[in-house]
Design an enzyme around this catalytic site. Structure first.
Site, short mmCIF file in Angstrom:
data_model
loop_
_atom_site.label_atom_id
_atom_site.label_comp_id
_atom_site.label_asym_id
_atom_site.label_seq_id
_atom_site.Cartn_x
_atom_site.Cartn_y
_atom_site.Cartn_z
N PRO A 274 -57.90 -12.68 38.44
CA PRO A 274 -57.37 -14.06 38.63
C PRO A 274 -55.65 -14.40 38.69
O PRO A 274 -55.19 -13.71 37.78
CB PRO A 274 -57.98 -15.12 37.69
CG PRO A 274 -59.20 -14.11 37.17
CD PRO A 274 -58.73 -12.74 37.35
N GLU A 275 -55.09 -14.96 39.50
CA GLU A 275 -53.71 -15.07 39.53
C GLU A 275 -53.34 -16.40 39.09
O GLU A 275 -54.17 -17.34 38.57
CB GLU A 275 -53.23 -14.73 41.12
CG GLU A 275 -53.39 -13.23 41.43
CD GLU A 275 -52.47 -12.93 42.73
OE1 GLU A 275 -51.77 -13.61 43.03
OE2 GLU A 275 -53.08 -11.91 43.48
#
Length: 296
Positions: free
Chosen positions: A2-3
């Site tokens: 996840p960014e």
């Protein structure tokens, strides 16, 4: 992994259930995730009120009423879900299967709020995520945060700042943008997308975007605008929601359907009038997707 937009989506999804609630108990179902939990973790935070949720780079920050902050990182496959009342159902429509195996439910926040009791459950099949508790006043100097650059959405990120960081650097632009000391929270997906939007090659030397006098060239101004735009678009769409990432209500975002170059190898470039094809190369072990015809 996840960014930043995914973590911001998680923060926004959790906030209505967690902010203002009493953390009756933090239940730890194992002794570690990626790292061991800090000694006395559950005892230190159980019984405290949750005052706010925030984010720094890819870290979720859960502020407590005694000045302490729970720091959570989702790692590769970590996700939160909210369960209210006796129901074990997870709301939301699933577009990819998620783990419901209880052995992957490693941390449970037992909450009491205005709307009644609820549980916020952290599930992490790969256990690359981690949690810690630190004093809020010490966060800026904490090893997790002290070397981080400015947020890509904040006023501190500007062309003049990046010109100072990039001046004289032969480092490829893609690598310079992924360096968390330059920009905090900017990851592989959105670097590829921002470079495409600004028509810059990931192979370009970072220093070539800086003038002889140390100022930003027009291309660097264009890049900063593209970074801001692609992050804003991703947050508005709920994050990219790749294979393992799921929003807190169980649903998946849709920004992945509007990627222009990421994971689009051999497909036509979307730049009007370009006629090129998206290529994939590997830089420092990471895939870069770009169009050699219009990104230079």
């Amino acid at each position: 992994m996840p960014e930043l937009p995914e973590v911001e989506t998680v923060r926004r999804g959790l906030a209505p259930s967690m902010e203002g609630a009493l953390l009756k108990e933090l239940e730890l179902r194992r002794g570690d995730l990626r790292f061991p939990f800090p000694a006395g973790f559950s005892q230190a935070v159980s019984g405290r009120g949750i005052t706010s949720l925030s984010r720094r780079a890819k870290y979720l920050l859960i502020d407590l009423d005694d000045g302490m902050t729970i720091v959570a990182h989702l790692g590769m496959s970590g996700s939160f879900r909210i369960e209210a009342g006796p129901s074990e159902e997870t709301p939301g429509a699933f577009h990819h299967p998620r783990s419901k195996d209880e052995k992957h439910d490693h941390v449970v926040f037992h909450l009491a709020g205005a709307g009644g009791d609820a549980r916020v459950i952290y599930n992490d099949p790969r256990r690359f995520g981690f949690m810690d508790v630190v004093r809020r006043a010490d966060i800026a100097s904490h090893p997790f945060f002290r070397d981080l650059g400015p947020e890509p959405t904040g006023n501190e990120l500007g062309a003049d700042y990046l010109a100072e960081r990039f001046a004289g650097k032969a480092q490829p632009l893609k690598s310079a943008l992924l360096d968390q000391k330059n920009i905090a929270g900017l990851g592989n997906i959105y670097v590829c997308e921002a470079l495409w939007r600004s028509h810059l090659s990931p192979l370009r030397a970072a220093g070539t975007l800086v003038t002889d006098t140390g100022g930003p060239k027009e291309e660097l101004l264009r890049l900063v605008a593209a970074i801001r735009a692609v992050i804003a678009d991703a947050i508005a769409a709920g994050g990219s929601s790749l294979r393992d990432h799921i929003q807190t209500d169980g649903s998946l975002g849709y920004f992945q359907h509007s990627f222009s170059v990421y994971d689009r190898e051999a497909q036509p470039c979307g730049t009007p009038g370009c006629g090129g094809t998206v290529s994939r190369i590997v830089q420092a072990g990471r895939s870069s997707f770009y169009c050699a015809a219009c990104q230079s």
